[in-house]
Every structure is written in structure tokens, then in C-alpha cells.
Motif scaffolding. Structure first.
Motif, short mmCIF file in Angstrom:
data_model
loop_
_atom_site.label_atom_id
_atom_site.label_comp_id
_atom_site.label_asym_id
_atom_site.label_seq_id
_atom_site.Cartn_x
_atom_site.Cartn_y
_atom_site.Cartn_z
N LEU B 259 12.18 8.12 80.65
CA LEU B 259 13.51 8.06 80.04
C LEU B 259 13.75 6.68 79.43
O LEU B 259 14.42 6.56 78.40
CB LEU B 259 14.59 8.40 81.07
N CYS B 260 13.19 5.62 80.03
CA CYS B 260 13.29 4.28 79.45
C CYS B 260 12.54 4.21 78.12
O CYS B 260 13.01 3.64 77.14
CB CYS B 260 12.75 3.22 80.42
N LEU B 261 11.34 4.84 78.11
CA LEU B 261 10.56 4.86 76.87
C LEU B 261 11.32 5.55 75.74
O LEU B 261 11.20 5.18 74.57
CB LEU B 261 9.23 5.60 77.09
N ASP B 263 14.50 5.45 75.41
CA ASP B 263 15.75 4.71 75.21
C ASP B 263 16.98 5.48 75.67
O ASP B 263 18.07 5.28 75.14
CB ASP B 263 15.92 4.30 73.73
N GLN B 264 16.81 6.40 76.63
CA GLN B 264 17.98 7.09 77.16
C GLN B 264 18.44 6.44 78.46
O GLN B 264 19.56 6.63 78.91
CB GLN B 264 17.66 8.58 77.37
N VAL B 265 17.57 5.68 79.07
CA VAL B 265 17.89 4.93 80.28
C VAL B 265 17.41 3.50 80.07
O VAL B 265 16.43 3.27 79.36
CB VAL B 265 17.21 5.56 81.52
N VAL B 266 18.13 2.55 80.67
CA VAL B 266 17.74 1.14 80.53
C VAL B 266 17.91 0.46 81.89
O VAL B 266 18.72 0.89 82.71
CB VAL B 266 18.61 0.46 79.45
N ARG B 267 17.09 -0.54 82.15
CA ARG B 267 17.25 -1.31 83.38
C ARG B 267 18.12 -2.50 83.08
O ARG B 267 17.86 -3.26 82.15
CB ARG B 267 15.89 -1.80 83.90
N VAL B 268 19.17 -2.66 83.88
CA VAL B 268 20.07 -3.79 83.64
C VAL B 268 19.58 -5.00 84.43
O VAL B 268 18.55 -4.95 85.11
CB VAL B 268 21.54 -3.42 83.97
N GLY B 269 20.35 -6.08 84.35
CA GLY B 269 19.97 -7.37 84.91
C GLY B 269 19.23 -7.32 86.24
O GLY B 269 18.12 -7.85 86.37
N ASN B 270 19.84 -6.67 87.23
CA ASN B 270 19.27 -6.67 88.58
C ASN B 270 18.18 -5.62 88.77
O ASN B 270 17.73 -5.39 89.89
CB ASN B 270 20.38 -6.46 89.61
N THR B 274 20.50 2.55 84.36
CA THR B 274 21.77 3.04 83.87
C THR B 274 21.53 3.76 82.53
O THR B 274 20.50 3.54 81.89
CB THR B 274 22.79 1.88 83.76
N LEU B 275 22.46 4.66 82.13
CA LEU B 275 22.29 5.38 80.87
C LEU B 275 22.57 4.49 79.68
O LEU B 275 23.48 3.66 79.72
CB LEU B 275 23.23 6.60 80.81
N THR B 276 21.84 4.67 78.59
CA THR B 276 22.19 4.05 77.32
C THR B 276 23.19 4.97 76.62
O THR B 276 23.48 6.07 77.10
CB THR B 276 20.95 3.92 76.42
N GLU B 281 24.96 10.49 75.47
CA GLU B 281 25.15 11.58 74.50
C GLU B 281 24.32 12.80 74.87
O GLU B 281 24.78 13.93 74.77
CB GLU B 281 24.80 11.10 73.08
N ARG B 282 23.10 12.54 75.32
CA ARG B 282 22.26 13.68 75.71
C ARG B 282 22.89 14.42 76.89
O ARG B 282 22.96 15.65 76.91
CB ARG B 282 20.85 13.20 76.07
N ARG B 283 23.36 13.65 77.85
CA ARG B 283 23.99 14.25 79.03
C ARG B 283 25.22 15.08 78.64
O ARG B 283 25.42 16.18 79.14
CB ARG B 283 24.36 13.13 80.00
#
Lengths: 326, 326
Positions: B259-261, B263-270, B274-276, B281-283
């Protein structure tokens, strides 16, 4: 785990009771696979549930073949094999490849993979392997395959648990936590039209309570089904019982042997199985008990509500059973 | 198998794509077991799904342990091990013994079996083994156990299929043939009060149709659940996602990476997921689609019928959820 004392239903040395040993092993659920190969220009195939992943790097998998299997020689000599993981629609194919049929591949749609090994249509995965090693495993041989190619297909896998062919269902706790997950669990919907989520919840709750009752009576699903089938259709072979109850043939034979020991089932002249008077009485008692249970569950629902609910569910069922427009 | 062309969703050499390899292996359903042992006065335990039966005479079983496992040494040195086949109520125990916790047995109820090896309470079977052989299996070692004692307990086994923790359900075709079987399938009842059988049938039909839609959208249950959970609870670790979705940790990590690949999910600072905007929109599109689908299924049911049906099902649910009098 419920709160009753945690005590085994049965326990002992497997050498003393092979049927008990098999029932214990049956607590570990498995998929169902047909292993295919080609040796000396001939296809061979066997149904097994002993597949296991072994290693990712290198990619290795294993399964076990009985030394008594007619296909044993073919698998020993072949350069490799393919694991065809069956879908829920392939119970008959599973039975066919575990039978003693001679021409198992006649009329079975397949394509050729590596080494011209047949890959069966309708499987949810094909795992093509070259033979890596074969290890001693008592009355079986453990075959290790190095995976050269994998293919994954849409569909629900067939499962074999506690002697029965089954399918996967969401874990009963999943609904509370992921109610809005857009899967087969009840999807979220505006409250004034929440019939479908309610239907899913009621189904789960009733299933669980039915199961609790059955268990409290010390009645296994396998035995309950066999008694029911033999009451409806007296005089069946073990294979017919297995087929009609979705039970594996060896498990059906084991259960029938136990029921014969209890004088609830008897083999008649031609070897077919049929209920004794004691068997019919047990079956009637079970049936009465379930009918009472259902009446109890429906207490407090008026006749008007029952009729309207039945009508609504019938329409839902008719809609859902329509050919999808997909 | 449906009538659409039989084509793989994905296929290839496992060496090129380990995640694809794991997804293909995941098509073969399994139970879940914790293997326990005792070596040098210390208990050790690991969660695996690689258990397989091998031989009846002599009674042999197998499982595989990663050479990287911290418990590898303990299992190599021990005289035997026990296979604890988990019940559907033991998902947390499964996760616990696959974690890197140091004191895995603290607070876990068990009794001692042969060689003082712990047998975990709540399992649906204990299979006690002496170590018979250990075979090379690439990045794992295949452990062969000779079974000295088996115990079977009441309960439903936990299953692991397509990366998710699930339970067994009757095969969907079973109801037509064994409707009167006194199991969790709809028991026979007088026609004028056939609400419960109808409820079971409607549940099966709707589940199947929901699944068909999901599949037609190319949406896996795993991905659907992860998108739903991350919308409801933004900022979760992979372990939290796995726990809330009933997905195995490795499968959750694989799906999050994919999902990160996209671009529907992204890893935040820590490091939390979380969803992009694209993920949200997909959800939303999935959710809308399901709501439309439900409205469609309920077409032709009047508001009065809907209300009465909801009321009847609510009462059924309340009755069924009552503490059983058993």
C-alpha cells in the motif's frame, strides 16, 4: 475456552488407538491439495493435506506420500511435482484423486507446467517444484520441493478440519472491531436500514449457541450428520455417507465403525450401513432437542413479526440469489 | 470456479518476489500451533503453522523451525516437544508466542507433560513427541516427532488462511443436502416458523454475493480491512494493524508495504502507518460501493417489513446472546 473444566474428551498412546490418533491430528486444520507429476510419459496425482511451507530462501515446500500409494513410484522417479491447492468448489476432485481410479486425469481440465506436469484448472494456487530431497517418514516419505514458479488465482480455498470439508469464515470477534471493513462481515449502513448487519450478527450468535448445545450433548458434528443422513437414506456405502455429509472418507469410515460398536449403526447384507432401532431413537432425540431449542430462541416474537420477517428475508434471499450483474 | 477466464492474479519465480511467494503459500489453509519444549530447565515456545501429519505406524508428525529463531537451540537440545493446537479463542496467545517476548510463559496457564514440557491450557489438542529426526530445510530445520501421547479437547480450532485468522464454517453446499442434520447448519423446522433456517440461507447467499463483488473489484479482504482500520484509527504500528484486523503480522507488514508503494498509505514521523489522500479516497469509494450494494439487495422490501424484520431479528439476537442455561 469456556468456563467448564479443561479436560480432554479423549487421550492416550496413539499406538493403542489409531482412530483416536487421527481425530487428534484432525484438530489441526489444513488446506487440500492434489499433487501432480509426470513420469515415463504418464501423469500421476494424489490428494493430500500434508503440505507445509519450509523455507523462503531457498524457496522450499514439503508434503508426504504413503509408501503404499500406487503413485509412489511415479513420484520417486519424477524430476519434480506441482502442488495444486484446491478451491472450495473442488471437493469432488479431491475425492476423485484420493480414490483408486486408474485414469484420474480423463476429463479433468489442466494445462502443462514445467516438465509437462499437469496444473489443474480451478485451483487457487499452483506451486511448481523440482525434487530437492526425500526423507524417511515411517509409513510415508517426506518429499521436499524447490519452488521454481508460483501462480495465485482468485477464489476461496477448500479446508479440511476435524474430518470435514469446510470453508473459512471471519473470526466471530472480527465484526465488533472492524464493522465497517467492506468485507463479508456486516458492512456499516444507516441505522434505519440496518437489516443486513443485523442478519449477520443474528446468524453468528445463533450458530455459536447451536454449537454450544451440540457440544454439551457430547455430539460431534460428524456423528450428528451421519445419523441424519442414514435416517433420510437408509442403506449407504461409506463413500456415499462421506459424500453426502462432506466428511472425508477415512473419517466417515472411522465414525461408522464407532457407531457400529455402539449398536447405533449396522451393516446389512450387502455391506451397506443403516441405522438400528437405537440409532433411530438417538437421531429422533437429537432432532426433537433442536426443534425445542429453536422454538425457545423464537420466544417473544409475535406471529405478525415472524411473518413479516420471513417475507423480508425471503426477498433478500431471492435478490441475493439472482445472477449477479457483474 | 466461476465462468470468468481462469487466469492467475499473479505468477512468477518466488526468488524474484518473496511477498508474492508468501501470498501463494497462504492459499493453503492451516491450523495454528504453539510448539513447546523444555531444555536446561528453561521452557521455550514458538508459534508455527507448518505442522503436518507424517505417519500413522509409527506415529510421526513434523513441523519446521527457523534457523534464526531464538528458540532454535532449545529445540535442538531438547529430548522432545509438544504441539499445542490452538482454539479459536487463542489468537492473542498465537501472537504472544510469535513475538520476541523473553518470558513467554509468565501468566500462561499450563500443565507439565512428558519431560516436564508445558502443555498449554485451552488448546484443542496436545501432541506430545520425542525427537525422532531433524532434517535440513533451507532457512528452516524440519523437526520430526514420534508421538507418545495425544489428548483431544472440545472446541473449534483456530485457522490461518490467506494471511488472516479465521474459523471453519460449513461448506455452503452442505445445507441443501443435510438440512436436517442437527448441526450449525439450519435445522429443519415446521414451515410456518422457518425463520431461523431462512436466516441461515440468506446469510450464506449475501456473504457469497458480497465476496463476489469484492473480488470483482480486485480487492483482497486483507487490503479492505487495512484501509478501513487506518481510516478509523490513523497512525498505527504494523502490530496494531495486524491485531485490529485479525491479520498475521507478516502478512500485515507485506500488505502495508504494498500500500505504501501505491501511495495509499504512508509512514509518518514515528514510523506509524496512516492513509494518504489517495488511500482515503479509495476507502471512501469502497464504502460507497458497499452501501449502494446493500440498498440494491434490499430493494422490494417495504419499510413496514423492514421494521418488523429488524425487530424480529433483534429479539432473536437478544435471545441467542443470553447466557445459555447449559
Amino acid at each position: 475456552m469456556n468456563e467448564r473444566v479443561y479436560q480432554p474428551i479423549e487421550a492416550g498412546d496413539p499406538a493403542d488407538d489409531l482412530r483416536m490418533f487421527r481425530r487428534c491430528l484432525g484438530q489441526f486444520g489444513t488446506g487440500v491439495a492434489i499433487i501432480t507429476t509426470r513420469s515415463d510419459g504418464q501423469n500421476a496425482g494424489v490428494t493430500v493435506n500434508s503440505v507445509a511451507s519450509v523455507s523462503l530462501e531457498p524457496p522450499l515446500v514439503l508434503w508426504s506420500i504413503s509408501r503404499q500409494s500406487r503413485s509412489f513410484g511415479a513420484f520417486q522417479d519424477a524430476p519434480g511435482f506441482a502442488i495444486n491447492i484446491l478451491s472450495k468448489d473442488q471437493i469432488e476432485l479431491s475425492r476423485h484423486f484420493s480414490s483408486s481410479a486408474v485414469h484420474k486425469f480423463t476429463g479433468v481440465p489442466s494445462r502443462n507446467g514445467h516438465h509437462d506436469i499437469p496444473l489443474l484448472d480451478g485451483a487457487v494456487a499452483h506451486i511448481e517444484c523440482s525434487q530437492e530431497a526425500a526423507y524417511d517418514g515411517g509409513d510415508h516419505v517426506i518429499m521436499i520441493g524447490r519452488v521454481s514458479r508460483v501462480s495465485r488465482y482468485s477464489g476461496d480455498p477448500l479446508l479440511f478440519v476435524q474430518g470435514r470439508y469446510v470453508v473459512a469464515a471471519d473470526h466471530p470477534d472480527v465484526d465488533a472491531t472492524t464493522a465497517a471493513n467492506g468485507t463479508s462481515a456486516p458492512p456499516q449502513i444507516a441505522v434505519d436500514s440496518a437489516l443486513i448487519p443485523l442478519l449477520f450478527e443474528a446468524h453468528y450468535a445463533l450458530s455459536a449457541k447451536f454449537d454450544e448445545h451440540r457440544r454439551a450433548e457430547g455430539l460431534s458434528r460428524t456423528v450428528a450428520r451421519i445419523l441424519a443422513i442414514l435416517q433420510d437414506s437408509p442403506g449407504l456405502t461409506a463413500h456415499e455417507v462421506a459424500r453426502k455429509t462432506y466428511i472425508g472418507i477415512r473419517d466417515a469410515e472411522d465414525a461408522l465403525a464407532e457407531l457400529c460398536l455402539k449398536d447405533q449403526v449396522v451393516r446389512v447384507g450387502n455391506g451397506d450401513y443403516t441405522l438400528t432401532q437405537a440409532g433411530r431413537e438417538r437421531r429422533e432425540a437429537i432432532k426433537r432437542r433442536w426443534l425445542d431449542f429453536q422454538s425457545e430462541e423464537m420466544s417473544g416474537i409475535s406471529q405478525g413479526e415472524l411473518n413479516a420477517a420471513s417475507s423480508a428475508l425471503s426477498k433478500l434471499l431471492a435478490n441475493a440469489s439472482c445472477e449477479s450483474a457483474l
